[in-house]
Design a protein around this motif. Structure first.
Motif, PDB file in Angstrom:
ATOM      1  N   GLY A 574      17.746 -40.511 102.490  1.00  0.00           N
ATOM      2  CA  GLY A 574      16.814 -41.401 101.793  1.00  0.00           C
ATOM      3  C   GLY A 574      15.690 -41.765 102.732  1.00  0.00           C
ATOM      4  O   GLY A 574      15.928 -42.072 103.904  1.00  0.00           O
ATOM      5  N   PHE A 575      14.457 -41.717 102.229  1.00  0.00           N
ATOM      6  CA  PHE A 575      13.295 -41.936 103.073  1.00  0.00           C
ATOM      7  C   PHE A 575      12.654 -43.283 102.772  1.00  0.00           C
ATOM      8  O   PHE A 575      12.624 -43.738 101.636  1.00  0.00           O
ATOM      9  CB  PHE A 575      12.255 -40.828 102.850  1.00  0.00           C
ATOM     10  N   CYS A 576      12.108 -43.888 103.815  1.00  0.00           N
ATOM     11  CA  CYS A 576      11.413 -45.163 103.647  1.00  0.00           C
ATOM     12  C   CYS A 576      10.452 -45.338 104.808  1.00  0.00           C
ATOM     13  O   CYS A 576      10.788 -44.999 105.945  1.00  0.00           O
ATOM     14  CB  CYS A 576      12.428 -46.303 103.639  1.00  0.00           C
ATOM     15  N   ALA A 577       9.272 -45.852 104.533  1.00  0.00           N
ATOM     16  CA  ALA A 577       8.319 -46.138 105.616  1.00  0.00           C
ATOM     17  C   ALA A 577       7.605 -47.424 105.294  1.00  0.00           C
ATOM     18  O   ALA A 577       7.231 -47.667 104.139  1.00  0.00           O
ATOM     19  CB  ALA A 577       7.316 -44.996 105.758  1.00  0.00           C
ATOM     20  N   TYR A 578       7.408 -48.259 106.307  1.00  0.00           N
ATOM     21  CA  TYR A 578       6.751 -49.533 106.056  1.00  0.00           C
ATOM     22  C   TYR A 578       6.012 -50.002 107.300  1.00  0.00           C
ATOM     23  O   TYR A 578       6.477 -49.808 108.425  1.00  0.00           O
ATOM     24  CB  TYR A 578       7.767 -50.597 105.622  1.00  0.00           C
ATOM     25  N   ALA A 586       9.174 -45.676 110.206  1.00  0.00           N
ATOM     26  CA  ALA A 586       9.734 -44.851 109.134  1.00  0.00           C
ATOM     27  C   ALA A 586      11.217 -44.678 109.411  1.00  0.00           C
ATOM     28  O   ALA A 586      11.624 -44.530 110.568  1.00  0.00           O
ATOM     29  CB  ALA A 586       9.040 -43.495 109.072  1.00  0.00           C
ATOM     30  N   GLU A 587      12.014 -44.767 108.374  1.00  0.00           N
ATOM     31  CA  GLU A 587      13.462 -44.638 108.537  1.00  0.00           C
ATOM     32  C   GLU A 587      14.019 -43.660 107.503  1.00  0.00           C
ATOM     33  O   GLU A 587      13.591 -43.656 106.352  1.00  0.00           O
ATOM     34  CB  GLU A 587      14.143 -46.013 108.387  1.00  0.00           C
ATOM     35  N   VAL A 588      14.966 -42.856 107.964  1.00  0.00           N
ATOM     36  CA  VAL A 588      15.688 -41.951 107.068  1.00  0.00           C
ATOM     37  C   VAL A 588      17.161 -42.311 107.150  1.00  0.00           C
ATOM     38  O   VAL A 588      17.732 -42.327 108.241  1.00  0.00           O
ATOM     39  CB  VAL A 588      15.480 -40.475 107.462  1.00  0.00           C
ATOM     40  N   ALA A 589      17.753 -42.629 106.010  1.00  0.00           N
ATOM     41  CA  ALA A 589      19.183 -42.936 105.988  1.00  0.00           C
ATOM     42  C   ALA A 589      19.953 -41.708 105.526  1.00  0.00           C
ATOM     43  O   ALA A 589      19.504 -40.980 104.640  1.00  0.00           O
ATOM     44  CB  ALA A 589      19.454 -44.102 105.046  1.00  0.00           C
ATOM     45  N   GLU A 590      21.114 -41.507 106.164  1.00  0.00           N
ATOM     46  CA  GLU A 590      21.991 -40.413 105.743  1.00  0.00           C
ATOM     47  C   GLU A 590      23.287 -41.015 105.208  1.00  0.00           C
ATOM     48  O   GLU A 590      23.962 -41.774 105.891  1.00  0.00           O
ATOM     49  CB  GLU A 590      22.292 -39.495 106.934  1.00  0.00           C
ATOM     50  N   VAL A 591      23.587 -40.681 103.948  1.00  0.00           N
ATOM     51  CA  VAL A 591      24.798 -41.192 103.311  1.00  0.00           C
ATOM     52  C   VAL A 591      25.745 -40.022 103.060  1.00  0.00           C
ATOM     53  O   VAL A 591      25.323 -38.940 102.641  1.00  0.00           O
ATOM     54  CB  VAL A 591      24.449 -41.919 101.985  1.00  0.00           C
ATOM     55  N   PRO A 684      12.476 -54.396 107.521  1.00  0.00           N
ATOM     56  CA  PRO A 684      12.055 -54.156 106.135  1.00  0.00           C
ATOM     57  C   PRO A 684      12.385 -52.762 105.585  1.00  0.00           C
ATOM     58  O   PRO A 684      12.860 -52.672 104.449  1.00  0.00           O
ATOM     59  CB  PRO A 684      10.543 -54.424 106.185  1.00  0.00           C
ATOM     60  N   PRO A 685      12.183 -51.680 106.360  1.00  0.00           N
ATOM     61  CA  PRO A 685      12.433 -50.366 105.740  1.00  0.00           C
ATOM     62  C   PRO A 685      13.913 -50.023 105.545  1.00  0.00           C
ATOM     63  O   PRO A 685      14.234 -49.060 104.843  1.00  0.00           O
ATOM     64  CB  PRO A 685      11.805 -49.367 106.728  1.00  0.00           C
ATOM     65  N   ALA A 686      14.818 -50.780 106.156  1.00  0.00           N
ATOM     66  CA  ALA A 686      16.230 -50.380 106.126  1.00  0.00           C
ATOM     67  C   ALA A 686      16.798 -50.393 104.707  1.00  0.00           C
ATOM     68  O   ALA A 686      17.503 -49.457 104.290  1.00  0.00           O
ATOM     69  CB  ALA A 686      17.048 -51.287 107.048  1.00  0.00           C
ATOM     70  N   GLY A 687      16.498 -51.440 103.947  1.00  0.00           N
ATOM     71  CA  GLY A 687      17.024 -51.543 102.581  1.00  0.00           C
ATOM     72  C   GLY A 687      16.563 -50.388 101.716  1.00  0.00           C
ATOM     73  O   GLY A 687      17.343 -49.818 100.942  1.00  0.00           O
TER      74      GLY A 687
END
Lengths: 715, 151
Positions: A574-578, A586-591, A684-687
């Motif tokens: 999942g990608f997110c940038a803030y 920018a953060e990328v989460a791996e589930v 902020p970008p973690a959620g």
């Protein structure tokens, strides 16, 4: 930041006062230089017999030991180490020869003694460098005069000056003479490429004290004649005190007296346990005088406001209404978040000793100057009578911007005429908070010919609305018809800043929405963001927007590259940038799915915070912010019934624990730009990152925090 | 008030306290051992962790009247010179952020290492589950425990 000439009497007086009251800092501590990565207790230079004062930051001893004052409050963001590192760098001393002292509040000498907004390093940068460089300059000047040579012919390394013939003078040898010289107004600073201390990991200057259990925190204060106080406050918001009965409380061993102030009653006791027990033994009659709000009401009001436009929009480009009417498709989503307590591990507390001569305040406070201001008004005392000392804080997260506890301590001390330590229990801490307000966002987007033609963001927020330039955040500038409306709904629940205010929820809402939108538009989520940034850069819409499109694109590309985004195969990413608090993340989460249950395995993080001062400490802030962001997005659940908080301790309020914390891999954009802060921007970008990865794994979108309430899958 | 003689960090200490006083407050108020922290008072956060006969326990929930002859160790008594392998590893890994919970974290981890010199990742995670770090220094705590287990 220094404001006055350092060679006034007030400086000397200030130092004397600082030393007398803070003597424990130098003498009482295990006396340690700031050497990194070694076992505790290794003295490099001997304790000086004479300290030579240079400015509000620097003293140099006759042995060459250097003392640097850290001006800002330490809440765990590590500025007590990082700010002095900046001074030491320009002063050109060895870090092992530096000791650090916490400066007390001194508004004549320092500007912005505040821990907040991730601004300490960013706003202190130039002043701290100048402070070190100016003192270095007069030390070199003194040596040059002694040798009868030009200052340019002197070299300095680790606090030792040498001349072309090889003669040497140490800072310690000439400190007394140099300290009589006048400091220059401004001097040339080092080329950042020459930095020796900045950019190296230096151990937390309080580390040895922390791991050996030294009394560093407000809760640990113990002073001659001091009594302990716990306070009964109204059990619900909007209530006032009618009557109370302290008969039972007074029978408890150690309870001295009770004292009423406003709608509160303090139990004064000889020790902490008696104060806590005494408070529990109080009974009282309360009257509801304002609305008794509950969570259903809060939610209802948020939704009601989201359906309306504000009287004055915060930003308008083009006309969203016309664009919606002409759109092929209109997409609308609503996101909602609850009130949240801060839950610092060290509950609120403060020490106060109000006497006829002066008012001594000491404790954990992010805004010592505000504390002084308020107590001056409450007690009707001159500000010059009020000394505020800052202890290390067991967390802040915004809660300690508000010194209600310091006010209470001062009021109680003035009523009982004794030095007092006011202590919140955990229950007090969670129920007498200044909560992160509940809020909701509505995103409405028009799609025309496969592109976004209109973007309308509506905010509904309790006791506030997004501040400053936030309405011009991404994707502002990239969309022809763009509008932001904000609604401020009044509540009698006390609210305030909570780590990364506004951004802490808005980032998730926006980035989860953009993720969903990229799916609807059949675009790759990363490519979609880069396209928008490219548009904002090449063909910007409207007035100036609030981000640097190139820097933003750089962290996005870096996170995509390091996480293997384009080769993710069956991985659930999942990608997110803030962009917040002047830092790009920018953060990328791996589930992963484990027997059908989604597990957050790893976060890849890319950060552009300018030059990194203290890499290990920077990673601590980055990792802490990410895990904190995950924890509150997943579990942070807080509600009110009849004005009363429904959770009062950790058995009813879930905080993230080690087993839920994922692995984190961080990459910095290499930079020599001036530094920005790290206390908030990675939260902020973690959620958004985990919500988008959870969607990839489970097909479920999240619109409300905490996610755990909407997940039957995760417990 | 009743008197109790308890064994703290290798020394007998006589204190006066009500029988229901949690050991936490006896340590902090009577004995000025402020390294043991108050976080919740209901054994949910681990900030007050001490060793009772070598076992990690929450001192906020242990009344002074139940201490008896058991040997109490606090963070101040964990090592003579602040050089327990965990204290050293905490320094090397620069673990603390605010630092408030760290003495409790170290005491929980020290009890684990005294019984299990080479704990697995899962054993570390399970043992540390009772200790909250609001700053979320969990990744560093885990690294430091693993490093200390190899010292």
């Amino acid at each position: 930041m220094t404001k006055n000439n350092p060679y006034t009497n007030s400086r000397r007086d200030f130092l004397k006062w600082g030393m007398a009251s803070g003597a424990g800092l130098v003498v009482g501590f295990n006396f340690i230089g700031c050497q990194s990565d070694t076992a505790p207790v290794e003295i490099m230079k001997a304790m000086p017999s004479v300290w030579n004062e240079f400015d509000a930051y620097i003293k140099i001893g006759d042995t060459g030991l250097v003392s640097i004052f850290s001006q800002n409050p330490e809440i765990g963001q590590n500025i007590k180490t990082s700010m002095p590192m900046i001074v030491a760098e320009e002063l050109d001393v060895a870090w092992r020869d530096v000791i650090v002292e916490q400066a007390p509040l001194n508004t004549d000498w320092y500007e912005r003694q505040v821990a907040g907004g991730s601004q300490s390093i960013r706003q202190g940068w130039t002043t701290l460098r100048q402070a070190g460089a100016k003192v270095r300059h007069i030390l070199l000047k003194t040596a040059a005069q002694k040798w009868g040579i030009n200052i340019e012919d002197c070299k300095v390394k680790d606090g030792v000056i040498s001349n072309p013939t090889g003669e040497q003078l140490s800072y310690g040898e000439i400190a007394a003479e140099a300290s009589q010289q006048t400091l220059p107004e401004e001097v040339e600073l080092k080329d950042p490429k020459e930095f020796k201390i900045i950019g190296q990991s230096k151990k937390n200057v309080d580390l040895n004290g922390i791991v050996t259990g030294q009394p560093l925190f407000g809760y640990d204060i113990k002073k001659e004649g001091m009594v302990h106080a716990c306070v009964m406050r109204p059990p619900a918001f909007g209530m006032e005190l009618v009557a109370f009965d302290d008969t039972a409380a007074k029978t408890i061993n150690g309870v001295i007296e009770t004292v009423k102030f406003g709608d509160k009653v303090a139990v004064i006791a000889e020790n902490t346990w008696a104060a806590m027990k005494g408070k529990k033994a109080l009974t009282a009659e309360w009257k509801q005088v304002e609305k008794a709000e509950d969570s259903a009401y809060h939610s209802e009001q948020l939704m009601l406001h989201l359906s309306k436009k504000a009287d004055e929009p915060r930003r308008v480009d083009g006309d969203v209404d016309i664009a919606f009417a002409e759109a092929d498709e209109v997409i609308e989503r609503i996101y909602e978040a609850p009130f949240l307590p801060h839950n610092c591990m060290e509950p609120m507390n403060f020490y106060a000793n109000v006497t006829e001569d002066k008012v001594e305040l000491e404790g954990p406070i992010q805004t010592p100057a505000w504390q002084q201001d308020r107590v001056s008004k409450i007690l009707d005392r001159e500000k010059s009578d009020i000394n505020v000392k800052m202890t290390r804080m067991g967390g802040g997260f915004g809660r300690r911007l508000y010194g209600d506890f310091g006010d209470e301590a001062a009021e109680i001390s003035s009523l009982i005429n004794k030095p007092v330590k006011l202590l919140f229990t955990r229950e007090d801490d969670m129920t007498a908070g200044t909560y992160r307000p509940a809020s909701a966002y509505r995103f409405k987007v028009g799609i025309k010919d496969g592109e976004i033609s209109a973007y309308h963001l509506t905010e509904a927020f309790y006791n506030g609305m997004m501040f400053g330039q936030m309405p011009s955040n991404f994707p502002c500038g990239a969309i022809t018809n763009y509008r932001v409306d904000c609604h401020n709904i009044k509540s009698n629940i006390t609210t305030g800043a909570w780590r990364a205010p506004y951004a802490n929820f808005l980032a998730f809402a926006e980035q989860a929405f953009l993720d969903e939108l990229s799916g609807i538009l059949d675009k790759d989520p990363v490519e979609f963001r880069l396209e928008l940034l490219d548009k904002a850069k090449s063909d910007p819409v409207g007035e100036k927007y609030n981000y640097d499109a190139d820097k933003f694109a750089s962290v996005i590309k870096l996170a995509a590259e390091k996480s293997g985004w384009y080769n993710r195969g069956n991985k659930h990413l999942g990608f997110c940038a803030y962009y917040s608090h002047n830092t790009y993340v920018a953060e990328v989460a791996e589930v992963e799915l484990s027997e059908g249950e989604p597990i957050i395995k790893k976060i890849y993080c890319a950060v552009d915070c300018g030059i990194v001062i203290n890499p290990k400490a920077a990673l601590n802030q980055i990792e802490g912010g990410i895990i904190d962001g995950i924890g509150h997005a997943m579990y942070g659940d807080f509600s009110f019934a009849k004005g009363q908080p429904q959770s009062d301790n950790y058995n009813k309020y879930r905080l993230i624990r080690m087993m839920e914390a994922p692995e984190i891999e961080t990459h910095f954009v290499e930079s020599y730009n001036d530094p920005t802060g790290l206390g908030e921007p990675t939260l902020p970008p973690a959620g958004g990152a985990i919500a988008n990865a959870l969607f990839s794994a489970t097909g479920k979108r999240f619109y409300k925090q905490p996610f755990v309430k909407e997940m039957s899958l995760l417990g | 008030m009743p008197q109790y003689t308890i064994h703290v960090n290798g020394q007998p200490k006589t204190v006066e306290a009500d029988s229901d006083t949690p050991l936490l407050w006896v340590l902090r108020d009577n004995l000025s051992l402020a390294g043991t922290k108050y976080g919740c008072g209901i054994a949910q956060c681990g900030a007050c962790t001490i060793h009772v006969d070598g076992n990690a326990m929450r001192s906020c929930s242990l009344p002074i009247s139940k201490v008896g002859d058991q040997k109490i160790t606090t963070i101040e008594g964990l090592s003579e010179n602040g050089d327990h392998p965990l204290q050293k590893a905490w320094a090397t890994h620069d673990v603390p952020q605010c630092g408030y919970c760290q003495s409790g974290q170290i005491m929980t981890a020290a009890a684990l290492l005294s019984k299990n010199k080479r704990p697995s990742d899962d054993e570390i995670i399970e043992t540390m589950h009772g200790n909250i770090c609001r700053c979320a220094s969990y990744t560093k705590i885990k690294e430091a425990i693993k490093a200390a287990s190899k010292l």
